[in-house]
Design a protein around this motif. Structure first.
Motif, PDB file in Angstrom:
ATOM      1  N   GLU A 120       0.846  -1.189   0.000  1.00 45.13           N
ATOM      2  CA  GLU A 120       0.000   0.000   0.000  1.00 45.13           C
ATOM      3  C   GLU A 120       0.885   1.244   0.000  1.00 45.13           C
ATOM      4  O   GLU A 120       1.843   1.333   0.774  1.00 45.13           O
ATOM      5  CB  GLU A 120      -0.894   0.012   1.241  1.00 45.13           C
ATOM      6  N   ILE A 121       0.575   2.185  -0.857  1.00 43.63           N
ATOM      7  CA  ILE A 121       1.295   3.452  -0.877  1.00 43.63           C
ATOM      8  C   ILE A 121       0.512   4.450  -0.040  1.00 43.63           C
ATOM      9  O   ILE A 121      -0.633   4.778  -0.361  1.00 43.63           O
ATOM     10  CB  ILE A 121       1.482   3.972  -2.313  1.00 43.63           C
ATOM     11  N   TRP A 122       1.119   4.900   1.040  1.00 43.25           N
ATOM     12  CA  TRP A 122       0.454   5.833   1.947  1.00 43.25           C
ATOM     13  C   TRP A 122       0.853   7.267   1.603  1.00 43.25           C
ATOM     14  O   TRP A 122       2.036   7.567   1.385  1.00 43.25           O
ATOM     15  CB  TRP A 122       0.845   5.556   3.390  1.00 43.25           C
ATOM     16  N   THR A 123      -0.122   8.138   1.571  1.00 43.69           N
ATOM     17  CA  THR A 123       0.137   9.560   1.436  1.00 43.69           C
ATOM     18  C   THR A 123       0.579  10.106   2.795  1.00 43.69           C
ATOM     19  O   THR A 123       0.548   9.403   3.815  1.00 43.69           O
ATOM     20  CB  THR A 123      -1.118  10.295   0.985  1.00 43.69           C
ATOM     21  N   ALA A 124       0.987  11.368   2.803  1.00 39.66           N
ATOM     22  CA  ALA A 124       1.392  11.994   4.063  1.00 39.66           C
ATOM     23  C   ALA A 124       0.255  11.960   5.074  1.00 39.66           C
ATOM     24  O   ALA A 124       0.475  11.741   6.281  1.00 39.66           O
ATOM     25  CB  ALA A 124       1.855  13.427   3.804  1.00 39.66           C
ATOM     26  N   GLN A 125      -0.979  12.150   4.604  1.00 39.91           N
ATOM     27  CA  GLN A 125      -2.129  12.134   5.512  1.00 39.91           C
ATOM     28  C   GLN A 125      -2.356  10.733   6.077  1.00 39.91           C
ATOM     29  O   GLN A 125      -2.614  10.564   7.272  1.00 39.91           O
ATOM     30  CB  GLN A 125      -3.376  12.614   4.774  1.00 39.91           C
ATOM     31  N   GLN A 126      -2.258   9.722   5.228  1.00 44.96           N
ATOM     32  CA  GLN A 126      -2.429   8.353   5.710  1.00 44.96           C
ATOM     33  C   GLN A 126      -1.303   7.968   6.673  1.00 44.96           C
ATOM     34  O   GLN A 126      -1.537   7.312   7.684  1.00 44.96           O
ATOM     35  CB  GLN A 126      -2.452   7.382   4.531  1.00 44.96           C
ATOM     36  N   LEU A 127      -0.096   8.394   6.366  1.00 45.61           N
ATOM     37  CA  LEU A 127       1.025   8.109   7.244  1.00 45.61           C
ATOM     38  C   LEU A 127       0.812   8.728   8.617  1.00 45.61           C
ATOM     39  O   LEU A 127       1.072   8.093   9.648  1.00 45.61           O
ATOM     40  CB  LEU A 127       2.320   8.640   6.614  1.00 45.61           C
ATOM     41  N   ALA A 128       0.285   9.946   8.636  1.00 47.34           N
ATOM     42  CA  ALA A 128       0.013  10.606   9.913  1.00 47.34           C
ATOM     43  C   ALA A 128      -1.025   9.842  10.722  1.00 47.34           C
ATOM     44  O   ALA A 128      -0.964   9.797  11.953  1.00 47.34           O
ATOM     45  CB  ALA A 128      -0.450  12.038   9.668  1.00 47.34           C
ATOM     46  N   GLY A 129      -1.976   9.208  10.037  1.00 51.64           N
ATOM     47  CA  GLY A 129      -2.992   8.447  10.751  1.00 51.64           C
ATOM     48  C   GLY A 129      -2.468   7.148  11.346  1.00 51.64           C
ATOM     49  O   GLY A 129      -2.971   6.691  12.371  1.00 51.64           O
ATOM     50  N   HIS A 130      -1.454   6.554  10.712  1.00 53.45           N
ATOM     51  CA  HIS A 130      -0.927   5.268  11.183  1.00 53.45           C
ATOM     52  C   HIS A 130       0.318   5.428  12.056  1.00 53.45           C
ATOM     53  O   HIS A 130       0.523   4.649  12.986  1.00 53.45           O
ATOM     54  CB  HIS A 130      -0.588   4.374   9.986  1.00 53.45           C
ATOM     55  N   PHE A 143       3.616   0.651   2.737  1.00 52.11           N
ATOM     56  CA  PHE A 143       3.261  -0.255   3.824  1.00 52.11           C
ATOM     57  C   PHE A 143       3.172  -1.676   3.286  1.00 52.11           C
ATOM     58  O   PHE A 143       2.502  -1.935   2.280  1.00 52.11           O
ATOM     59  CB  PHE A 143       1.918   0.149   4.440  1.00 52.11           C
ATOM     60  N   LEU A 144       3.864  -2.601   3.962  1.00 51.68           N
ATOM     61  CA  LEU A 144       3.862  -4.009   3.572  1.00 51.68           C
ATOM     62  C   LEU A 144       3.132  -4.815   4.648  1.00 51.68           C
ATOM     63  O   LEU A 144       3.660  -5.001   5.742  1.00 51.68           O
ATOM     64  CB  LEU A 144       5.299  -4.532   3.412  1.00 51.68           C
ATOM     65  N   PRO A 145       1.912  -5.256   4.357  1.00 56.04           N
ATOM     66  CA  PRO A 145       1.177  -6.053   5.343  1.00 56.04           C
ATOM     67  C   PRO A 145       1.766  -7.458   5.441  1.00 56.04           C
ATOM     68  O   PRO A 145       2.672  -7.833   4.708  1.00 56.04           O
ATOM     69  CB  PRO A 145      -0.249  -6.080   4.792  1.00 56.04           C
ATOM     70  N   GLN A 146       1.245  -8.226   6.386  1.00 51.92           N
ATOM     71  CA  GLN A 146       1.651  -9.617   6.591  1.00 51.92           C
ATOM     72  C   GLN A 146       3.145  -9.741   6.883  1.00 51.92           C
ATOM     73  O   GLN A 146       3.830 -10.635   6.384  1.00 51.92           O
ATOM     74  CB  GLN A 146       1.248 -10.497   5.406  1.00 51.92           C
ATOM     75  N   GLU A 147       3.647  -8.824   7.697  1.00 50.56           N
ATOM     76  CA  GLU A 147       5.013  -8.915   8.195  1.00 50.56           C
ATOM     77  C   GLU A 147       4.980  -8.621   9.694  1.00 50.56           C
ATOM     78  O   GLU A 147       4.015  -8.061  10.206  1.00 50.56           O
ATOM     79  CB  GLU A 147       5.938  -7.944   7.466  1.00 50.56           C
ATOM     80  N   GLY A 148       6.030  -9.015  10.385  1.00 52.43           N
ATOM     81  CA  GLY A 148       6.001  -8.861  11.833  1.00 52.43           C
ATOM     82  C   GLY A 148       7.388  -8.780  12.431  1.00 52.43           C
ATOM     83  O   GLY A 148       8.389  -8.549  11.755  1.00 52.43           O
ATOM     84  N   GLN A 149       7.446  -9.004  13.741  1.00 59.00           N
ATOM     85  CA  GLN A 149       8.705  -8.985  14.473  1.00 59.00           C
ATOM     86  C   GLN A 149       8.518  -9.666  15.821  1.00 59.00           C
ATOM     87  O   GLN A 149       7.395  -9.895  16.277  1.00 59.00           O
ATOM     88  CB  GLN A 149       9.204  -7.556  14.683  1.00 59.00           C
ATOM     89  N   LEU A 150       9.651  -9.996  16.451  1.00 64.64           N
ATOM     90  CA  LEU A 150       9.692 -10.612  17.771  1.00 64.64           C
ATOM     91  C   LEU A 150      10.665  -9.834  18.651  1.00 64.64           C
ATOM     92  O   LEU A 150      11.453  -9.019  18.157  1.00 64.64           O
ATOM     93  CB  LEU A 150      10.214 -12.048  17.681  1.00 64.64           C
TER      94      LEU A 150
END
Length: 358
Positions: A120-130, A143-150
Motif C-alpha cells: 500500500e502506498i500511503w500519502t502523508a495524511q495516511q502516514l500521519a494516521g498510522h 506499507f507491507l502487510p503480513q510482516e512482523g517482528q519478535l
C-alpha cells in the motif's frame, strides 16, 4: 529409538531441539555459551519477520522460507511457557524526497517477488494516521502487510524454558564437537553457525564465512512506532524495530569482514545519523548497546543442510542475516531429515533449502 544430540544452542539449535522433543525424541543440547544465548548471532538481532521487505535483496528461496515461517512463529509463540513480544503490524518503508528514485527501484523489485498481499502506498495524511510521529517527516511511504517482528532475547529465554519442560537435557557452558558427541549419541545435528566454520570447506561445495553486522539498542521514551520502519538511503539504509517499553533496535551495517572487534565509531555514526534523519527526537535517546556480531553466510546466501549418514551427522548453516525470519521453516526441515534418517525412512528434501548428501 536412538537419541539425538544438537550441537549449538543459538536460535536454530533451540528450535531444532524443541521440534524433535515435541515429536517424542530423546534430545540433548550442547552449547558452549550460556542459557541467555549471549554468544549467538540471535542475541543481537532485530528479529524482524519481513520477507517482502527482504525480497528486494534476498534469494527467492529465502523469501519463501520467510513467508512460510511467519505462521509457524505465530503458532509457536502462542504455546511458549514465557511471554514473548510478537507483533504482526506489517512493516513500513520510508524515504526522503531526494531519494525517490530508490523507492521506484524498490517497488519494482518488490513487485517481481509477487508478495502475498499487495503493498500500500500511503500519502502523508495516511502516514500521519498510522504513524503519528512520522507526520511531516515523509510525504510518501510504502506499507507491507503480513510482516512482523519478535523480541529476540525474550524468544531465546522462552525457548530455553520450553526445552527444559520437554525434557531436553541442556548442557550450557559446554564446548563439544561432532565426533565427540557421535561416540555418545545416535545422531548429531550441528547448528553452531559461525562456530562450525572449520567444518565447511570449499572442497565440500559451499564455503562458510562471517559477515559482520552492527546493531544499536536505544531507549527513546518520546518516540512511539507501531511497526518496524526501514529508511531507503543511498549510503545509510536503516531499519528501526520498535520493541516494548520504547526500546528500539537499530541496524543496517553489513561488512565483509570476520573481525570480532567491538562496533566501530564509523558504524556507530552511520547508524545514529540515519536514526536521527528518521526523527530528530531520537537525538535525545539513550544508547543502551552498540553491538557487533558475525552472521554465518554461505557463498549462495541460502541456508544449506548437509548430511553424512556414515558419520550419523547432519549439519545446517548459512542463515545469514535472515535468522529469525527463516529459522522455523529451516529447523522443521532439519528435524524432518533427522527423523527420516534415524528411522531409515525415505529422505525428502525441502524445495527451498539446499541439501548436500556426503
Amino acid at each position: 529409538m536412538e537419541d539425538i544430540a544438537v550441537l549449538g544452542g543459538g536460535l536454530l539449535g533451540r528450535l531444532c531441539a524443541l521440534n524433535l522433543a515435541e515429536r517424542g525424541r530423546n534430545v540433548s543440547l550442547y552449547e558452549q555459551g550460556g542459557e541467555a544465548g549471549e554468544g549467538s548471532a540471535a542475541h543481537i538481532a532485530a528479529a524482524m519477520l519481513a520477507p517482502s521487505a527482504e525480497s528486494v535483496d534476498a534469494p527467492p528461496e529465502v523469501v519463501s522460507l520467510g513467508r512460510r515461517s511467519l505462521p509457524l512463529w505465530r503458532a509457536l509463540v502462542s504455546k511458549l511457557p514465557q511471554p514473548v513480544f510478537f507483533q504482526e503490524n506489517g512493516s513500513l518503508i520510508v524515504w526522503h524526497g531526494q531519494d525517490r528514485p530508490l523507492s521506484v527501484q524498490f517497488l519494482q523489485h518488490l513487485q517481481r517477488s509477487k508478495p502475498p498481499a499487495a503493498p500500500e502506498i500511503w500519502t502523508a495524511q495516511q502516514l500521519a494516521g498510522h504513524e503519528k510521529q512520522l507526520s511531516g517527516r515523509f510525504q510518501t511511504a510504502c506499507f507491507l502487510p503480513q510482516e512482523g517482528q519478535l523480541d529476540n532475547r525474550q524468544t531465546l529465554a522462552a525457548l530455553a524454558e520450553a526445552l527444559k519442560r520437554h525434557g531436553v537435557c541442556c548442557h550450557w557452558q559446554t564446548a563439544a564437537d561432532p565426533d565427540t558427541l557421535a561416540a555418545r549419541h545416535g545422531w548429531v545435528i550441528d547448528c553452531r553457525g559461525i562456530g562450525a566454520q572449520s567444518s565447511w570447506h570449499q572442497a565440500d561445495g559451499s564455503r562458510l564465512r562471517g559477515v559482520r553486522g552492527e546493531v544499536a539498542r536505544v531507549l527513546a521514551p518520546e518516540i512511539t512506532l507501531n511497526r518496524p520502519v526501514r529508511l531507503l538511503h543511498p549510503r545509510y539504509p536503516l531499519y528501526i524495530a520498535p520493541k516494548e517499553n520504547h526500546i528500539f533496535v537499530v541496524g543496517a551495517t553489513q561488512i565483509e569482514s570476520e573481525s570480532r572487534a567491538p562496533a566501530s565509531v564509523r558504524s556507530g555514526l552511520e547508524l545514529l545519523s540515519a536514526l536521527y534523519a528518521v526523527h530528530p527526537a531520537f537525538g535525545e535517546a539513550q544508547i543502551l548497546e552498540l553491538s557487533a556480531g558475525l552472521r554465518p553466510t554461505l557463498n549462495h546466501h541460502c541456508p544449506e543442510i548437509r548430511y553424512r549418514p556414515r558419520r550419523r551427522l547432519i549439519e545446517s548453516n548459512g542463515l545469514f542475516r535472515h535468522g529469525f525470519m527463516i529459522a522455523p521453516a529451516v529447523s522443521a526441515a532439519v528435524a524432518d531429515l533427522a527423523v527420516q534418517l534415524a528411522d531409515g525412512s525415505r529422505v525428502r528434501h525441502d524445495p527451498d533449502i539446499r541439501y548436500t548428501a556426503m
